[in-house]
Design a protein around this motif. Structure first.
Motif, PDB file in Angstrom:
ATOM      1  N   GLY A 485       0.809  -1.220   0.000  1.00  0.00           N
ATOM      2  CA  GLY A 485       0.000   0.000   0.000  1.00  0.00           C
ATOM      3  C   GLY A 485       0.835   1.260   0.000  1.00  0.00           C
ATOM      4  N   HIS A 486       2.157   1.140   0.200  1.00  0.00           N
ATOM      5  CA  HIS A 486       3.051   2.296   0.211  1.00  0.00           C
ATOM      6  C   HIS A 486       3.953   2.267  -1.016  1.00  0.00           C
ATOM      7  CE1 HIS A 486       1.828   1.739   4.428  1.00  0.00           C
ATOM      8  NE2 HIS A 486       1.986   3.065   4.545  1.00  0.00           N
ATOM      9  N   ASN A 487       4.685   3.369  -1.234  1.00  0.00           N
ATOM     10  CA  ASN A 487       5.600   3.485  -2.361  1.00  0.00           C
ATOM     11  C   ASN A 487       7.011   3.131  -1.927  1.00  0.00           C
ATOM     12  OD1 ASN A 487       7.455   5.105  -4.346  1.00  0.00           O
ATOM     13  ND2 ASN A 487       5.445   4.977  -5.330  1.00  0.00           N
ATOM     14  N   CYS A 488       7.868   2.768  -2.894  1.00  0.00           N
ATOM     15  CA  CYS A 488       9.255   2.384  -2.591  1.00  0.00           C
ATOM     16  C   CYS A 488      10.110   3.574  -2.149  1.00  0.00           C
ATOM     17  CB  CYS A 488       9.900   1.748  -3.831  1.00  0.00           C
ATOM     18  SG  CYS A 488       9.219   0.142  -4.245  1.00  0.00           S
ATOM     19  N   ARG A 489       9.557   4.789  -2.267  1.00  0.00           N
ATOM     20  CA  ARG A 489      10.354   5.960  -1.865  1.00  0.00           C
ATOM     21  C   ARG A 489      10.698   5.927  -0.393  1.00  0.00           C
ATOM     22  NH1 ARG A 489       6.847   8.425  -5.661  1.00  0.00           N
ATOM     23  NH2 ARG A 489       5.331   8.872  -4.025  1.00  0.00           N
ATOM     24  N   SER A 490       9.974   5.123   0.377  1.00  0.00           N
ATOM     25  CA  SER A 490      10.263   5.036   1.806  1.00  0.00           C
ATOM     26  C   SER A 490      11.619   4.403   2.086  1.00  0.00           C
ATOM     27  CB  SER A 490       9.164   4.227   2.507  1.00  0.00           C
ATOM     28  OG  SER A 490       9.091   2.913   1.947  1.00  0.00           O
ATOM     29  N   MET A 491      12.210   3.712   1.101  1.00  0.00           N
ATOM     30  CA  MET A 491      13.524   3.090   1.306  1.00  0.00           C
ATOM     31  C   MET A 491      14.660   3.969   0.808  1.00  0.00           C
ATOM     32  SD  MET A 491      12.914  -0.946   0.482  1.00  0.00           S
ATOM     33  CE  MET A 491      12.601  -0.682  -1.238  1.00  0.00           C
ATOM     34  N   GLN A 492      14.345   5.189   0.309  1.00  0.00           N
ATOM     35  CA  GLN A 492      15.381   6.095  -0.163  1.00  0.00           C
ATOM     36  C   GLN A 492      15.824   7.014   0.971  1.00  0.00           C
ATOM     37  OE1 GLN A 492      13.755   8.075  -3.584  1.00  0.00           O
ATOM     38  NE2 GLN A 492      13.333   6.141  -4.663  1.00  0.00           N
ATOM     39  N   ASP A 494      19.113  10.287   2.135  1.00  0.00           N
ATOM     40  CA  ASP A 494      19.825  11.489   1.687  1.00  0.00           C
ATOM     41  C   ASP A 494      20.930  11.151   0.691  1.00  0.00           C
ATOM     42  OD1 ASP A 494      18.180  12.928   3.336  1.00  0.00           O
ATOM     43  OD2 ASP A 494      19.590  12.930   5.027  1.00  0.00           O
ATOM     44  N   GLU A 495      21.580  10.002   0.858  1.00  0.00           N
ATOM     45  CA  GLU A 495      22.696   9.662  -0.014  1.00  0.00           C
ATOM     46  C   GLU A 495      22.269   8.891  -1.263  1.00  0.00           C
ATOM     47  OE1 GLU A 495      25.785   7.741   2.109  1.00  0.00           O
ATOM     48  OE2 GLU A 495      25.967   9.302   3.642  1.00  0.00           O
ATOM     49  N   THR A 516      19.198  -0.790 -12.871  1.00  0.00           N
ATOM     50  CA  THR A 516      20.138   0.163 -12.303  1.00  0.00           C
ATOM     51  C   THR A 516      20.511  -0.277 -10.891  1.00  0.00           C
ATOM     52  OG1 THR A 516      20.525   2.498 -11.849  1.00  0.00           O
ATOM     53  CG2 THR A 516      18.338   1.650 -11.367  1.00  0.00           C
ATOM     54  N   THR A 517      21.465   0.434 -10.307  1.00  0.00           N
ATOM     55  CA  THR A 517      21.897   0.179  -8.930  1.00  0.00           C
ATOM     56  C   THR A 517      21.815   1.503  -8.172  1.00  0.00           C
ATOM     57  OG1 THR A 517      23.392  -1.573  -9.641  1.00  0.00           O
ATOM     58  CG2 THR A 517      23.767  -0.631  -7.461  1.00  0.00           C
ATOM     59  N   LEU A 518      21.144   1.468  -7.028  1.00  0.00           N
ATOM     60  CA  LEU A 518      21.031   2.676  -6.220  1.00  0.00           C
ATOM     61  C   LEU A 518      21.172   2.322  -4.754  1.00  0.00           C
ATOM     62  CD1 LEU A 518      17.330   3.862  -5.872  1.00  0.00           C
ATOM     63  CD2 LEU A 518      17.956   1.587  -6.642  1.00  0.00           C
ATOM     64  N   LEU A 519      21.416   3.340  -3.955  1.00  0.00           N
ATOM     65  CA  LEU A 519      21.601   3.163  -2.519  1.00  0.00           C
ATOM     66  C   LEU A 519      20.243   3.248  -1.841  1.00  0.00           C
ATOM     67  CD1 LEU A 519      23.813   2.828  -0.331  1.00  0.00           C
ATOM     68  CD2 LEU A 519      23.716   5.308  -0.008  1.00  0.00           C
ATOM     69  N   ASN A 520      19.836   2.176  -1.145  1.00  0.00           N
ATOM     70  CA  ASN A 520      18.589   2.127  -0.375  1.00  0.00           C
ATOM     71  C   ASN A 520      18.910   1.906   1.103  1.00  0.00           C
ATOM     72  OD1 ASN A 520      16.638   0.585  -2.997  1.00  0.00           O
ATOM     73  ND2 ASN A 520      16.602   2.702  -2.316  1.00  0.00           N
ATOM     74  N   TYR A 521      17.858   2.085   1.920  1.00  0.00           N
ATOM     75  CA  TYR A 521      18.023   1.947   3.366  1.00  0.00           C
ATOM     76  C   TYR A 521      17.018   0.928   3.885  1.00  0.00           C
ATOM     77  CZ  TYR A 521      20.908   6.117   3.102  1.00  0.00           C
ATOM     78  OH  TYR A 521      21.907   7.000   2.790  1.00  0.00           O
ATOM     79  N   LYS A 522      17.497   0.065   4.769  1.00  0.00           N
ATOM     80  CA  LYS A 522      16.625  -0.926   5.410  1.00  0.00           C
ATOM     81  C   LYS A 522      15.796  -0.266   6.505  1.00  0.00           C
ATOM     82  CE  LYS A 522      19.923  -4.654   4.487  1.00  0.00           C
ATOM     83  NZ  LYS A 522      20.698  -5.786   5.063  1.00  0.00           N
ATOM     84  N   LYS A 523      14.929  -1.065   7.085  1.00  0.00           N
ATOM     85  CA  LYS A 523      14.053  -0.544   8.150  1.00  0.00           C
ATOM     86  C   LYS A 523      14.867  -0.047   9.337  1.00  0.00           C
ATOM     87  CE  LYS A 523      10.168  -1.855  11.112  1.00  0.00           C
ATOM     88  NZ  LYS A 523       9.236  -2.944  11.503  1.00  0.00           N
TER      89      LYS A 523
END
Length: 959
Positions: A485-492, A494-495, A516-523
């Motif tokens: 129900g949420h968007n993946c932007r929650s795992m993005q 500042d870096e 592509t490869t990008l930097l994501n953040y876990k919970k």
């Protein structure tokens, strides 16, 4: 206008006539076949009787004649003639003239004594083969038995003349042919007698088959032949088949006449029956027609008293049928439409389990199954015997897959509630089951996948996530409830790269896939590198969802960074190693050059024999040391990737001949024979690395000479042209030396490896030569291999790849355009060398010329500028303090030494041997290259060569 239908009698006749004709034809064929069979069988029996009669005739003639001869042999006249030699001439001739045992015209008799000599004869002109003559003598004279023979040589019968039970002689009868012996009388068939080779001995019809002919030449078409074997003869009965056909024809005519009469009788009976049936049915038709057209529906029979009972029954049944059809026709049509429009399968059975009704879907289902409709229905009824519904599994013939059908059973009752049967309805749930199974498999596969999977709905506002698998939960720490129900932007964070995020948004906007490869953040806030692969999902041609595959590549990123750092360190290490090797090459070769130069100077002075011997030992040691140094440097260059394979045209025949001349002296000193064999296919000039080729072959030749004490060394060289016009050189070196043990051959090409320590102690060496040779072969597109037997010598074979070259491309020795040689002059040479010993050596080698020395590049420039004398040649060391030879050469070429030295010949004197050294010399502007340690002859030759060339001032040193 409609055509008048035919009458019933005509229909009966037209229907019966073809069948009647077929019946008559079949019956005629059967009767004729049976008749022909019996006639043929009778003919065969007749021929068998003829063959049996012929056999009896021959048996009788032979046995009767033998008996008569035996009676004659027992006559006292015959017996006494073999004893009374004096008187037999008085009575024996008369007795023989009276002999007449057969009806044959040409019969010959003879009496023979025990020794086989003819005593007396009658008409004896027989020429009997030796085999037949020996046979009757052995049987009659030797065994005292009667003998008979029937063959192509005639009929011969011999009986012994016995005296006290022992044959004292023989009475022999001979008839030249069986034809004349058998009595001619009327015979049942044509009779023949042949021997084993098919030669005709007797023919009852000589006009048909002549005696003494070959039976194989007889054309037996149109004849029936029966044969039997008798002793070594074959008896034949030959009868024309036309005789049997004639008898069959007469029989067929009689049968045909009988059948024709039978046909006429049947046709008459059919005609009478048709007339009666026509009259009866016409009456019934008129009655039914009148009733249908009449309003009161009563019978309009004119004469009911004469109506047949059958017509009355038909009329009553017809009345009932009209009534039933009137009531049922409408409802039946409606019911049929309902059945066929059903989506399920339906079949109705009565109480006897017989099918009353089934729709098309059930019929199609039965056609797609193995077995008949009744068998399939029986299977369904058995499964539903104890229940009203059940799901059954069937096998589809067309698809080869299972079909799942849910069957329901309902009782069939009439209006009075009586059970008349059962109704079975089947609903095909195969597609639904397949979809359910497919969805379960896909869901399970996605949920159990080790790769993180997410699905988002891009048609909804905010493009929310609608599915994640277990791997996503493990990767990010978010549960399904937290993220769906949420968007993946929650795992993005500042870096996270804004540029990468914009690329993802642009790809989704145009409905294109992206990876592509990008930097994501876990919970928990920890960062990780996410390898994201987004793929659009189309439904009815429109992209409605995106499926994403995520993978944690943090460790891979770290590994890549580690590899990058390691690569940079390795490159730095290789650079340092290359620099170290260059320095080591210079430092090792410089003292070796000093020692070698001093030894060369000593060799040119007056020495005693003992001193010359010591000097040769020292020079041999220097050569060995230099060979070891070269091997170590070559190996180091290979390891450092500094070894370069040249591609220049060279004369391979000349190289081989030079090597042969070089090693011929060494072999001669050891008492070895050296043989070179060439098969170059006309390719004398090729393109490749001549130096490395000679190095490989020199290593193998050197080992062969070193390890061979007696015998010979053979070098075989050949060239093969490949389909792409490239050349493959095959070369082998075979010796009769000590050989190599089988268990050592697999490691003989390893680094620093020899067969054992005793080899090193006895013969010396570093164990690098074969390893370097193998790697050189591989660099040149080939390989090297070994075949050896301990104590019986070795054969080293190697291949390298070459290219074709034009002989015109060969560089001439000491020639260049626009130059002119001058000889015999005393030259002025500037020696630029920082090593005092090397300066002394070079000066002594060039004592016939004027020399001046400088210890650095700066001193050389100063000398060239200040000295009024003009130097003809400059010998330039490469590595010197303050200013090396490369820098000094560049400055001379740039005019810092004056215009007169712009094109002065500069020869490099270098102890370097690494990749690029020669190129550095040429690029710096040097004209030639001389590697330390060098021979005095090479030095003098190069100095005189370059000093004797007149060069234009405009000509550059480097082209």
């Amino acid at each position: 206008m409609m055509q008048q239908p035919p009458r019933l009698r005509s229909l009966l006749l037209s229907s019966m006539l073809p069948r009647l004709v077929l019946l008559v034809a079949v019956l005629s064929i059967i009767l004729f076949a049976l008749s022909f069979h019996f006639i043929v069988k009778q003919t065969d029996q007749l021929q068998q009787q003829s063959v049996d009669g012929l056999e009896q005739d021959i048996n009788y003639i032979v046995s009767d004649t033998t008996r008569q001869l035996a009676d004659l042999a027992a006559n006292d006249i015959i017996i006494n003639s073999l004893v009374d030699f004096e008187q037999r001439d008085n009575y024996l001739p008369m007795f023989f003239r009276s002999l007449n045992l057969t009806q044959a015209k040409s019969v010959e008799f003879a009496l023979f004594d025990f020794a086989g000599n003819r005593v007396i004869d009658k008409n004896w002109n027989a020429v009997i083969p030796e085999s037949l003559s020996s046979a009757w003598r052995q049987q009659t004279l030797g065994s005292s038995n009667a003998y008979s023979s029937v063959s192509k040589y005639g009929v011969l019968i011999s009986v012994p003349v016995l005296l006290r039970g022992v044959a004292e002689g023989a009475l022999v009868m001979y008839v030249d042919s069986l034809q004349s012996l058998l009595a001619s009388y009327p015979r049942l068939t044509n009779q023949l007698v042949t021997d084993s080779s098919g030669h005709v001995l007797f023919s009852s019809e000589p006009s048909l088959i002549a005696p003494n002919s070959s039976f194989s030449d007889f054309d037996d078409s149109g004849y029936a032949i029966k044969k039997a074997d008798w002793q070594n003869l074959t008896l034949y009965s030959v009868k024309p088949t036309i005789t049997a056909y004639r008898e069959a024809a007469w029989t067929g005519i009689v049968l045909l006449a009988m059948i024709v009469g039978f046909v006429f009788i049947i046709l008459h009976m059919v005609s009478m029956t048709g007339t009666l049936a026509e009259r009866t049915l016409s009456t019934l038709y008129n009655d039914i027609k009148n009733r249908l057209n009449s309003d009161d529906k009563t019978s309009l029979r004119l004469d009911s008293d004469v109506e047949a009972q059958e017509l009355a029954d038909i009329r009553e049944a017809f009345d009932k049928l009209i009534w039933d059809l009137t009531e049922v026709s409408l409802s039946n049509e409606q019911f049929s439409n309902v059945l066929e429009s059903m989506g399920d399968m339906l079949v109705v059975v009565d109480q006897d389990k017989q099918i009353l009704l089934s729709n098309k879907r059930f019929d199609d289902f039965c056609h797609d199954q193995y077995g008949e409709k009744n068998g399939i229905l029986k299977f369904i009824m058995q499964k539903l015997a104890s229940s009203q519904s059940n799901e059954l599994t069937h096998f589809s013939v067309s698809t080869g897959q299972e079909r799942f059908v849910h069957w329901t059973k309902t009782s069939l009752a009439d209006a009075n509630g009586n059970i008349r049967g059962d109704i079975y309805v089947g609903s095909d749930e195969t597609e639904q089951r397949s979809l359910e199974s497919h969805v379960k498999v896909l869901t399970h596969a996605m949920d159990e996948a080790t790769v993180s999977i997410i699905i988002s709905d891009i048609k909804r506002v905010g493009q929310p996530i609608i599915y994640v698998n277990s791997a996503f939960e493990e990767l990010t720490g978010y549960s399904r409830e937290e993220i769906i129900g949420h968007n993946c932007r929650s795992m993005q964070g500042d870096e996270t790269s804004k540029q990468t995020v914009d690329q993802i948004r642009e790809a989704i906007a145009v409905r294109e896939p992206i990876e592509t490869t990008l930097l994501n953040y876990k919970k928990d806030g920890s960062a990780f590198y996410n390898r994201l692969n987004l793929t659009p999902v189309k439904i009815n041609g429109e992209v409605t969802h995106y499926i994403g595959f995520q993978q944690d590549v943090t460790q891979q990123r770290q590994t890549e960074q580690y590899l990058q750092d390691a690569r940079e360190k390795a490159e730095e290490s290789a650079r340092l190693k290359s620099s170290f090797l260059a320095s080591m090459s210079h430092e090792i070769r410089t003292p070796i050059h000093g020692i070698s130069g001093v030894l060369q100077l000593m060799a040119s002075s007056e020495l005693t024999e003992e001193q010359k011997h010591y000097l040769s030992l020292a020079k041999f040691s220097i050569q060995g040391l230099l060979h070891i140094v070269n091997d170590i440097l070559d190996f180091s260059k290979i390891e450092a990737g500094q070894l370069q394979i040249e591609e220049n045209p060279f004369d391979i025949l000349e190289s081989l001949e030079n090597l042969q001349s070089q090693y011929a002296i060494m072999c001669q000193e050891k008492g070895l024979a050296l043989h070179f064999h060439f098969d170059l296919q006309g390719f004398h000039v090729v393109q490749g690395d001549d130096v490395r080729f000679r190095q490989i072959l020199s290593n193998l030749l050197g080992n062969a000479v070193k390890f061979t004490d007696s015998g010979c060394i053979e070098v075989t060289t050949s060239i093969q042209q490949n389909a792409d016009n490239s050349l493959k050189l095959l070369c082998s070196v075979k010796d009769t030396g000590i050989g190599i043990a089988q268990d050592k051959q697999s490691t003989i090409f390893d680094v620093f490896t020899q067969e054992d320590l005793s080899t090193t102690r006895k013969f010396g060496g570093t164990g690098l030569g074969l390893s370097i040779s193998k790697q050189l072969c591989e660099f040149m597109g080939g390989d090297i291999k070994l075949e050896s037997v301990k104590g019986h010598g070795s054969t080293f074979s190697f291949t390298i790849m070459l290219e074709q070259a034009d002989e015109a491309l060969l560089k001439p020795v000491h020639h260049s355009s626009g130059v002119k040689r001058e000889k015999g002059k005393k030259r002025k040479v500037l020696i630029v060398e920082d090593n005092d010993i090397n300066q002394v050596i070079v000066k002594q080698h060039l004592n016939n010329h004027t020399t001046l020395s400088a210890k650095s590049g700066l001193e050389a420039l100063e000398a060239l500028n200040k000295m009024k004398v003009t130097f003809d040649v400059v010998l330039m060391d490469c590595q010197m303090p303050e200013m090396d030879g490369f820098e000094a050469t560049k400055r001379i070429r740039n005019g810092e030494a004056g215009e007169r030295y712009l094109n002065v010949p500069i020869i490099a004197l270098t102890a370097n041997a690494m990749k690029g050294d020669k190129e550095r010399c040429v690029n710096a502007g040097m004209d030639d290259y001389l590697s330390k340690p060098f021979d005095a002859i090479d030095l003098i030759d190069k100095v005189e060569h370059w000093a004797s060339i007149e060069r234009n001032s405009e000509e550059s040193a480097v082209h």
